[in-house]
Design a protein around this motif. Structure first.
Motif, PDB file in Angstrom:
ATOM      1  N   LYS A 554       0.199 -25.467   6.047  1.00  0.00           N
ATOM      2  CA  LYS A 554       0.818 -24.604   5.042  1.00  0.00           C
ATOM      3  C   LYS A 554       2.157 -24.049   5.509  1.00  0.00           C
ATOM      4  N   PHE A 555       2.255 -23.750   6.817  1.00  0.00           N
ATOM      5  CA  PHE A 555       3.482 -23.170   7.349  1.00  0.00           C
ATOM      6  C   PHE A 555       4.682 -24.069   7.070  1.00  0.00           C
ATOM      7  N   PHE A 556       4.510 -25.382   7.295  1.00  0.00           N
ATOM      8  CA  PHE A 556       5.607 -26.322   7.058  1.00  0.00           C
ATOM      9  C   PHE A 556       5.655 -26.759   5.592  1.00  0.00           C
ATOM     10  N   ALA A 557       4.476 -27.063   5.007  1.00  0.00           N
ATOM     11  CA  ALA A 557       4.431 -27.612   3.648  1.00  0.00           C
ATOM     12  C   ALA A 557       4.988 -26.636   2.616  1.00  0.00           C
ATOM     13  N   SER A 558       4.781 -25.313   2.832  1.00  0.00           N
ATOM     14  CA  SER A 558       5.267 -24.317   1.871  1.00  0.00           C
ATOM     15  C   SER A 558       6.739 -23.986   2.067  1.00  0.00           C
ATOM     16  N   GLY A 559       7.350 -24.571   3.113  1.00  0.00           N
ATOM     17  CA  GLY A 559       8.759 -24.315   3.362  1.00  0.00           C
ATOM     18  C   GLY A 559       9.030 -22.923   3.853  1.00  0.00           C
ATOM     19  N   HIS A 560       8.203 -22.426   4.792  1.00  0.00           N
ATOM     20  CA  HIS A 560       8.401 -21.099   5.368  1.00  0.00           C
ATOM     21  C   HIS A 560       9.819 -21.000   5.933  1.00  0.00           C
TER      22      HIS A 560
END
Length: 594
Positions: A554-560
């Protein structure tokens, strides 16, 4: 947005764990091999470990001053380099200096002293028939050198104890007086080949295979007398007498020589040279597991050498000891004197005896690389310390650490979360490089020198460049409005082509540099080529699969915003959506609409 391709590539995309597991297994296996071999650090070259530097000067023989030319000097350099490297002394440097000097740099190591001895032994190698031999005195301090014989085709007829106590059925007995010695030597020189069992000495044959004529006339008689006197007076326990034995003789002349067998000196009366050292194509030390022979030395001859060897062994096999022996003579020293039981016509032979591994390898190297086109004199021997190289290495490592720290800092500032993948890839690449360098030391004699360290430092930039190419391709896809997971897969084919082309150019430059250069520059080229290949392995089997796995988080996939893949900070376009054309209703078309 088009769906990812199906089939083999789709399967690879969905199972990046396989690639990660493969490279992990490779690292564990290589590391285990490194610890199992006992070589846990790379071998160091002479500039880092110290060693010995030998200066050799070419000495012209009488009337052959023109032999000292570039061609012969280059040939001597090539043979010396193969000779010392054949002993397992890695990163040795052999190069010319001026018109008649050769500099040999030998790194500190187990075999450096032995290499020095063999480099200093620069005379030509010959195979000569033994006409007579006897014990000349004991030298307890001397290291035993095995007197061996070709097994299967020729074998030792006496035990080590018999060799040490008396010469086996020699024409000249140890207790013979000078008069009887003189008669025996004359008989040995004049004898013709006789059938086995007759007990008379064998005449020496010319390289072409014909028996040499019996000496006749006053000139031949005087030569025989001088040879008789030299043989009777020779005391091989005296170093000065050994050094003078055979001086001024030609390959076609009979000579007297000395050899050490099992710590005891023997003197030899030898016939004209039958086989030259250049007739030996290859010699190897082999451990024979089929019989109790232990370490043996196998020889393969050239086509011309095979004919000469078959001729001389055929004649020697007809005679009784010691006239069924031939002596391998290097610099007028007998390094081995095998017995012959039958003609060796296959172009190869095996010498067996009480060899240790070191003795077998030493003899094999003498046979393979013993013939030099020139005679050399050792002018100087100096010890090279590693102090200066150590200081330079320390400075180089500091420079490399600063460069690596700057690269890591740049990755952290610019790529943020993606820098985790880049740093992990750099660590994997560094681990593989270290382990492989440690294994290549004992495997192929690779030694790490200062230029090689420079090559490893340059490789940091090449490796980081591959990561940056891939990351930028992924960010370009995100700028086009795609989400991370498809962006990772769509960016890979284009990034892969760029990485392969870039690494191919680097590897090609390293290969060309390695081929056309000599000495330490080859260390730089080798390290650069090795790290370039490892860069491809790491990018394909570690960086790409790891990024694929991280794209599912989620950290990378959500574009943090700390991921380095924030669409807003990258200036991404609105997300790409699939659109459909409106469906026209069925029925007649209004003319106005048409």
């Amino acid at each position: 947005m088009p769906a990812p391709r199906k089939g083999r590539s789709a399967s690879a995309q969905s199972k990046p764990g396989r690639s990660l597991a493969l490279i992990l297994i490779a690292i564990v296996a290589l590391t285990g091999g490194m610890f199992a071999s006992g070589h846990t650090t790379p071998r160091l070259g002479i500039d880092l470990a110290g060693g010995t530097s030998i200066t050799l000067r070419a000495v012209p023989e009488a009337g052959q001053e023109s032999a000292i030319n570039k061609t012969n000097m280059d040939t001597a350099v090539s043979i010396m380099e193969r000779r010392v490297n054949g002993l397992g002394v890695s990163e040795s440097e052999v190069q010319t200096q001026g018109d008649d000097n050769i500099i040999v740099n030998i790194p500190k190591g187990t075999n450096s002293e032995q290499a020095r001895e063999q480099v200093g032994t620069t005379a030509k190698l010959y195979f000569r028939p033994v006409l007579a031999t006897e014990i000349s005195g004991a030298d307890p301090a001397a290291s035993p050198s095995a007197s061996a014989s070709p097994s299967a085709a020729a074998s030792d007829k006496a035990t080590d104890g018999e060799k040490a106590s008396a010469s086996p059925s020699a024409s000249v007995s140890p207790s013979a007086s000078a008069t009887t010695q003189g008669r025996a030597v004359t008989d040995a020189l004049k004898a013709e080949p006789t059938p086995s069992g007759s007990g008379s000495a064998s005449a020496s044959s010319s390289p072409g295979g014909s028996a040499s004529p019996s000496p006749s006339g006053s000139a031949a008689g005087d030569a025989d007398s001088r040879l008789q006197a030299a043989y009777a007076a020779l005391d091989c326990a005296d170093p000065a007498a050994r050094a003078k034995a055979g001086d001024g003789s030609k390959p076609s002349d009979p000579i007297v020589a000395c050899g050490n067998s099992q710590g005891q000196w023997q003197k030899y009366l030898l016939g004209p040279a039958e086989v030259d050292g250049t007739d030996v194509d290859e010699a190897q030390a082999v451990f024979n597991t089929q019989t109790a022979a232990g370490w043996t030395v196998t020889m393969d001859f050239t086509d011309g050498g095979a004919k000469k060897f078959a001729s001389i062994t055929g004649k020697l096999a007809q005679n009784q000891s010691p006239q069924n022996q031939f002596a391998i003579v290097l610099d007028n020293d007998v390094v081995s004197s095998p017995y012959v039981n039958e003609a060796l016509t296959g172009g190869n032979a095996e010498i067996s005896g009480s060899f240790t591994q070191e003795e077998a390898q030493s003899l094999a190297n003498m046979l393979s690389y013993g013939a030099l086109p020139l005679t050399f004199k050792e002018d100087s021997v100096t010890t090279v310390t590693a102090a200066l190289g150590g200081d330079q290495l320390r400075a180089g490592l500091i420079a490399g650490a600063i460069g690596l720290a700057l690269v890591v800092l740049y990755l952290l500032v610019y790529y943020r979360g993606l820098s985790f993948i880049a740093i992990a890839s750099l660590l994997v690449s560094a681990a593989l490089t270290y382990v492989i360098m440690s294994l290549l030391g004992p495997a192929i004699g690779f030694a790490l020198n200062l230029p090689a360290v420079c090559g490893a430092i340059v490789a940091i930039g090449i490796t980081a460049d591959s990561f940056i190419v891939y990351f930028e391709r992924v960010r370009d896809e995100i700028r086009e409005g795609r989400s991370l997971r498809p962006a990772v897969e769509r960016a890979w084919p284009r990034a892969r082509r760029t990485i392969l082309v870039s690494d191919f150019v680097s590897f090609l430059a390293a290969a060309v540099l390695f081929i056309v250069t000599v000495g330490k520059v080859q260390g730089f080229a080798f390290t650069l080529g090795l790290t370039t290949l490892l860069d491809v392995v790491v990018v394909f089997l570690f960086t790409k699969p790891l990024l694929t796995l991280m794209a599912r988080r989620k950290f990378f996939a959500s574009g943090h915003k700390w991921s380095g893949l924030d669409p807003k900070s990258l200036g991404a376009k609105p997300p790409l959506r699939r659109t459909r054309r409106p469906v026209r209703p069925a029925g007649p078309v209004d003319p106005k609409e048409a």
